[in-house]
Write a protein that holds these residues in place. Structure first.
Motif, PDB file in Angstrom:
ATOM      1  N   PHE B  46       0.831  -1.203   0.000  1.00  0.00           N
ATOM      2  CA  PHE B  46       0.000   0.000   0.000  1.00  0.00           C
ATOM      3  C   PHE B  46       0.865   1.253   0.000  1.00  0.00           C
ATOM      4  O   PHE B  46       0.705   2.134  -0.847  1.00  0.00           O
ATOM      5  CB  PHE B  46      -0.920  -0.003   1.228  1.00  0.00           C
ATOM      6  N   TYR B  47       1.795   1.305   0.949  1.00  0.00           N
ATOM      7  CA  TYR B  47       2.607   2.525   1.032  1.00  0.00           C
ATOM      8  C   TYR B  47       3.469   2.706  -0.218  1.00  0.00           C
ATOM      9  O   TYR B  47       3.690   3.820  -0.675  1.00  0.00           O
ATOM     10  CB  TYR B  47       3.465   2.524   2.297  1.00  0.00           C
TER      11      TYR B  47
ATOM     12  N   PHE C  93      -5.491  -2.225   9.898  1.00  0.00           N
ATOM     13  CA  PHE C  93      -4.121  -2.205   9.382  1.00  0.00           C
ATOM     14  C   PHE C  93      -3.184  -1.330  10.221  1.00  0.00           C
ATOM     15  O   PHE C  93      -2.044  -1.709  10.460  1.00  0.00           O
ATOM     16  CB  PHE C  93      -4.112  -1.754   7.924  1.00  0.00           C
ATOM     17  N   ASP C  94      -3.658  -0.170  10.633  1.00  0.00           N
ATOM     18  CA  ASP C  94      -2.777   0.696  11.426  1.00  0.00           C
ATOM     19  C   ASP C  94      -2.374   0.000  12.719  1.00  0.00           C
ATOM     20  O   ASP C  94      -1.226   0.087  13.161  1.00  0.00           O
ATOM     21  CB  ASP C  94      -3.463   2.028  11.736  1.00  0.00           C
ATOM     22  N   LEU C  96      -2.306  -3.277  13.206  1.00  0.00           N
ATOM     23  CA  LEU C  96      -1.457  -4.429  12.892  1.00  0.00           C
ATOM     24  C   LEU C  96      -0.014  -3.971  12.672  1.00  0.00           C
ATOM     25  O   LEU C  96       0.939  -4.544  13.220  1.00  0.00           O
ATOM     26  CB  LEU C  96      -2.006  -5.132  11.643  1.00  0.00           C
ATOM     27  N   VAL C  97       0.125  -2.909  11.888  1.00  0.00           N
ATOM     28  CA  VAL C  97       1.473  -2.422  11.602  1.00  0.00           C
ATOM     29  C   VAL C  97       2.076  -1.819  12.865  1.00  0.00           C
ATOM     30  O   VAL C  97       3.245  -2.067  13.186  1.00  0.00           O
ATOM     31  CB  VAL C  97       1.439  -1.399  10.450  1.00  0.00           C
ATOM     32  N   MET C 153      -4.974   3.262   4.844  1.00  0.00           N
ATOM     33  CA  MET C 153      -4.034   3.203   5.969  1.00  0.00           C
ATOM     34  C   MET C 153      -3.433   4.586   6.114  1.00  0.00           C
ATOM     35  O   MET C 153      -3.269   5.299   5.129  1.00  0.00           O
ATOM     36  CB  MET C 153      -2.879   2.237   5.674  1.00  0.00           C
ATOM     37  N   THR C 154      -3.104   4.964   7.344  1.00  0.00           N
ATOM     38  CA  THR C 154      -2.452   6.255   7.506  1.00  0.00           C
ATOM     39  C   THR C 154      -1.260   6.125   8.437  1.00  0.00           C
ATOM     40  O   THR C 154      -1.247   5.304   9.359  1.00  0.00           O
ATOM     41  CB  THR C 154      -3.400   7.321   8.100  1.00  0.00           C
ATOM     42  N   ALA C 155      -0.269   6.957   8.179  1.00  0.00           N
ATOM     43  CA  ALA C 155       0.922   6.967   9.012  1.00  0.00           C
ATOM     44  C   ALA C 155       0.565   7.448  10.417  1.00  0.00           C
ATOM     45  O   ALA C 155       1.093   6.957  11.407  1.00  0.00           O
ATOM     46  CB  ALA C 155       1.979   7.874   8.388  1.00  0.00           C
ATOM     47  N   THR C 158      -0.891   4.612  12.351  1.00  0.00           N
ATOM     48  CA  THR C 158       0.138   3.626  12.644  1.00  0.00           C
ATOM     49  C   THR C 158       1.012   4.100  13.804  1.00  0.00           C
ATOM     50  O   THR C 158       1.310   3.357  14.741  1.00  0.00           O
ATOM     51  CB  THR C 158       1.011   3.397  11.392  1.00  0.00           C
TER      52      THR C 158
END
Lengths: 417, 317, 280
Positions: B46-47, C93-94, C96-97, C153-155, C158
């Protein structure tokens, strides 16, 4: 046993269907979404298909804001339309992008086009070829509020015919509060609406100028006439105080709310104004100048044939376009959409000319001009800024016109391929 | 791939599973490594595809003349040269920085004042806090229309009606080249204030009361406490809010777009921020390459402003 | 949340009353746009310019006519679907990561963390043109996926989740391993329940951000059926040729859901915002 018969029947039926499908030519027609336009087109397609059973037309629509992008993107991927609607002002871009093909002269002979259509179709001509023809055209007229006319002691059956009468009527209608703010406008003053067209193609000419020359590639309104036209327009607010830019946010909103005596707008506004219940309104031709000179701005959506259409699709497309530019198609379009027929013979009928609403718009078509925009949004913005410099920053009309002309010339030059 | 690097959360400590079962050690590590990359596989994709690749593509496109119609052609820095020569860009640049330089401090001072006093209020505390916080939950695009109506000239504008009642001359607001930008700015401050108040209050609560008690024993006055204790200890919160709201002001769009749909960017472009210019260039004129160059400039500005603020605010610590 | 520091002047009565009154007036000014919006949405066209906050003859006619043509309902559902889907994706996802980065040590961990964090520096506006190009090539324009994909997803999320997972004691995880849970189960069943406050903060932020998002949906959606509420409202307002009572009704419909949710969950939302703001 029975089953196999059934199966055989099915297979036979299916193959007949497939055979038929292969015989009918399907072409795609694209236009943007506008309720009445889509409905009118549905009707036209049904009519056309009964007359041409071997052709199927599939209508595909997109929202206006997205339409150009879609056409361009589809052309890149090769899934473009066979026949498409386009605003006359997009022609340069579409022609440069290889989206359209010239109309085949066998089906659309030039002398016939030039004789039968209103002269404004010349905007679809490039290098001796026509790239599209309109079904319908739109022009401007002066809408007026009969109730406010009566209240101001004006005769609602005699709307202003000249600029002087227009100003006089507006001055009578306009009302102000103690602080001098407009509470009822004599006329709307809204460059962000249609006033920029009025200024460009009508006022400049009426003050003795010419907005553009050389197929609208040279800006020529930087003249005494241009400055006078702008002075006239801005003085309506600054001196005569018949209205104010931004009054009720938008001109058409003010007219709709019954707070403006007059407004200049196009045929496309008829639908919105038809829902007005609080007052009766009328339509008249745009005012003439002292010498009786009238002008108007007309625009239209034309129909053109995609560059990648060939073979039997091209033949079918030619037939469909011929139908779209026929008097009967125009009659349907006028009835459903309310836009004026592009053929003189279909437009200037007695019944149409006597119509109190269509009449003034139609008369306007005879002397209308079209601006061949290179960058419609940019050129519109330029005219808005030109008036705002005078109204908000106190620049002189002469300087503002000069600045606007230079900026617009630059825009036009930049758009040259 | 060094398997030694693979360690579970607790395996660094004695008595971890891995240590008690030496025979299984290698497979344990590999298995855990598989889990890790399994967890990260989709996010990495994704990234890479949605963030990094487009970032580089934006730089590339900014050096092309791509306009949707014709295939993109490399033109070097032509777009940037054009941009820096464009007087409209400098106007937009000035507007964008006016939003930033006036909007950020103004909103933070108001937010801090409100938070400072609201923190002491106990009577109907939650209710008053809600009054300030509610605007933060609204949709900017929707509220822009409410503000647009508020700012109308007479006879319909709400604010002008109120001014008339109070006897103050009516103002043109978004119809004026001087007031339009500030009128838009007010709506942005209004929308963001609630968030800042809440964050400041959280910051104020995080300051241990013992500090105040100590200060009072030392005989410090109210003002001195604020200056010597509250504000310095609030620094991390302030830094966060300065950076956060600066970025928001630099990227202002929703309000401007909706408040000036008929003359986009206000009279004579007086409210137009960079993002609206980008939008118009890309999706009005379809000059994608040129617009990409503008986005790169926006990126550079954001980067410089953020780094500068972090550096300045850290320096004074 | 009442452990307000007892300051000396807090005991001076008149001062407190003045403070309270000023704060209250400020608060009223803050919500006045909302009050006028709701009030006007209940008025008929001819009462719109009457400044009275309480309509003379309140009517729901505007709501009925706005909702009757079905578009607003559609936009409402579109926004809801988009915001909920993106929120779920982010929470999954955030987390999980964030968990992986917080609780595993492996080669490349630091690099991945920095790489993800660095995307915070890239403004959406810069990616919009490449996203648009990508979407047009892949047929994502004018689709739900097209609206949603950039924010899946976003940083920020995360980073937030990583911060919180770091506070989860390693013993818990180790114990779960001894119990024979696999790594996914450990994350899902052991670690996740321990960070629910952070998770709800992330959910609130993501939902709010997507519910009010305007720029990208404006670009990527083209047919009215796919508009989100903010984009739909904007086009509706222009199309309505500035009939303020209709526009205010539309704006109210766009605003009401978040306000109602807030009034119900005020405590959690404020706490969530504080949490995300301080740690993020």
């Amino acid at each position: 046993m029975r089953k196999s018969v059934l199966l055989a029947g099915l297979v036979a039926g299916f193959s007949t269907f497939a055979f038929n499908a292969a015989q009918a030519v399907e072409i795609e027609y694209w236009q943007y979404v506008f309720d009445t336009r889509v409905k009118a087109m549905d009707q036209l397609i049904t009519d056309f298909q009964t007359k041409n059973p071997d052709i199927t037309v599939k209508q595909v629509t997109f929202p206006y804001a997205d339409y150009q992008t879609r056409v361009i993107a589809a052309n890149m991927s090769g899934n473009g339309p066979d026949v498409m609607q386009l605003f006359y002002g997009w022609l340069d871009k579409f022609a440069a992008g290889g989206i359209l093909q010239p109309l085949p002269a066998d089906a659309f002979p030039h002398e016939k086009i030039e004789k039968e259509f209103f002269p404004i179709v010349s905007a679809m001509k490039r290098d001796g070829n026509y790239y599209g023809l309109p079904t319908a055209v739109r022009s401007l007229a002066l809408f007026y509020n009969k109730k406010l006319f009566t209240e101001a002691g004006l005769d609602p059956s005699k709307p202003p015919q000249t600029l002087d009468e227009f100003v006089a009527a507006a001055e009578k209608i306009a009302k102000h509060d103690a602080a001098g703010n407009v509470t009822v406008a004599g006329s709307t003053l809204d460059m962000t609406g249609q006033d920029h067209q009025w200024w460009r193609e009508v006022l400049v000419r009426q003050f003795g100028g010419e907005p553009y020359t050389d197929n609208d590639t040279k800006v020529t309104y930087n003249s005494e006439a241009g400055a006078q036209a702008l002075k006239f327009y801005t003085s309506l607010q600054t001196e005569k105080k018949i209205g104010a830019a931004g009054f009720m946010d938008e001109g058409q909103a003010a007219f709709r709310a019954g707070k403006a005596g007059m407004t200049i707008d196009g045929t496309f506004r008829l639908g919105a104004f038809s829902t007005i219940k609080d007052f009766e309104w009328g339509v008249t031709e745009l005012p003439a100048n002292k010498d009786g000179l009238r002008s108007n701005y007309a625009s239209y959506f034309a129909n053109g044939i995609g560059a990648k259409t060939t073979g039997e699709e091209l033949e079918a497309s030619k037939k469909f376009l011929t139908y779209l530019t026929s008097p009967e198609a125009m009659a349907i379009w006028l009835k459903v959409v309310g836009e004026l027929p592009a053929l003189r013979s279909a437009a200037l009928t007695d019944a149409n000319l006597k119509d109190p609403i269509y009449g003034p718009f139609l008369k306007g078509l005879e002397y209308a001009h079209t601006t061949m925009f290179k960058d419609e949004l940019g050129q519109r913005q330029n005219a808005i800024d030109m008036t705002n410099r005078v109204l908000l920053e106190g620049q002189s009309p002469e300087d503002s016109v000069k600045q606007a002309a230079e900026a617009e010339q630059e825009m036009i030059d930049a758009a040259k391929p | 791939m060094g398997t030694d690097n693979l360690q579970g959360a607790a395996s660094g400590r004695p008595g971890g599973t891995a240590a008690t079962m030496p025979a299984d050690r290698f497979s344990m590590r590999t298995r855990r490594l598989l889990w890790v990359w399994g967890f990260l596989a989709i996010p990495i994709l994704f990234y890479a595809i949605i963030r990094f690749y487009p970032t580089f593509q934006a730089f590339y496109l900014s050096m092309t003349n791509w306009d949707l119609v014709r295939p993109a052609k490399f033109v070097g820095f032509a777009n940037y040269i054009k941009l820096f020569k464009d007087p409209q860009f400098w106007k937009v640049f000035r507007n964008t920085f006016t939003y930033l330089i006036i909007g950020t401090p103004l909103s933070l001072v108001i937010a801090f004042t409100v938070a400072f006093f609201l923190d002491r209020v106990r009577f109907m505390h939650n209710f008053i806090r809600a009054l300030y916080f509610l605007p933060y939950l609204t949709t900017a695009a929707a509220m822009a229309w409410v503000w647009r109506w508020f700012y109308q000239p007479p006879p319909i504008g709400v604010i002008n009606d109120v001014l008339a009642i109070v006897g103050i001359p009516q103002q043109p607001f978004i119809r004026s080249t001087d007031q339009a930008l500030f009128s838009v700015m007010v709506t942005a401050i209004w929308a963001g204030l609630g968030f800042q108040v809440i964050i400041f209050m959280a910051g104020l609560r995080a300051i241990p009361t013992t500090f105040y008690e100590a200060a009072r024993i030392d005989g410090l006055g109210e003002w001195a406490i604020l200056r010597k204790i509250t504000l310095p200890l609030l620094k991390p919160t302030t830094v966060f809010l300065v950076v956060f709201s600066s970025i928001a002001f630099l990227r202002i769009f929703d309000q401007v777009y909706n408040m000036t749909t008929n003359d986009p960017g206000g009279p004579l472009g007086s409210t137009k921020p960079l993002v609206l210019m980008i939008y118009q260039t890309a999706f009005g004129s379809y000059a994608m390459g040129y617009a990409a160059a503008q986005t790169v400039v926006l990126f550079t500005i954001l980067l410089i402003v953020s780094l500068l603020q972090l550096w300045i605010l850290r320096e004074k610590k | 949340m009442t452990d307000t520091p007892a300051l000396s002047h807090a005991n001076i009565r008149p001062g407190r009353i003045i403070t309270w009154t000023l704060l209250f007036i400020g608060g009223l000014i803050m919500i006045s746009p909302l009050l006028f919006m709701f009030s006007t949405s209940l008025k008929t066209a001819d009462q719109v310019y009457d400044l009275r906050l309480i309509p003379a003859a309140p009517t729901l006619a505007n709501y009925i006519s706005v909702l009757a043509d079905g578009r607003f309902m559609r936009w409402f559902l579109n926004s809801m679907f988009v915001a909920v889907t993106v929120t779920i994706s982010n929470c999954f996802f955030d987390s999980l990561v964030g968990y992986t980065l917080a609780k595993f040590e492996f080669r490349g961990r630091y690099f991945i963390f920095i790489a993800i964090l660095s995307t915070l520096m890239i403004p959406t506006e810069m990616l919009v043109i490449p996203w648009y190009l990508m979407s047009s090539q892949l047929g994502w324009l004018d689709s739900y996926w097209g609206i949603m994909f950039p924010g899946m997803m976003t940083a920020f999320g995360t980073f937030l989740m990583k911060q919180f997972f770091e506070t989860v004691p390693n013993d818990f995880i180790e114990a779960a391993r001894v119990d024979g849970l696999n790594e996914f189960q450990i994350w899902w069943k052991v670690a996740m329940p321990l960070v629910t406050p952070a998770l709800s903060a992330l959910a609130i932020f993501t939902f709010l951000g997507n519910w009010t998002a305007f720029f990208w949906p404006l670009i990527v959606t083209t047919s009215k059926e796919l508009y989100t509420l903010p984009v739909g409202l904007s086009s509706f307002a222009v199309e309505q040729s500035i009939q303020w009572e209709m526009i205010m009704t539309g704006a109210a419909i766009a605003t009401l859901p978040t306000l109602i949710v807030f009034l119900v969950l005020q405590r959690y939302i404020v706490r969530g915002v504080m949490l995300a703001g301080l740690k993020g």
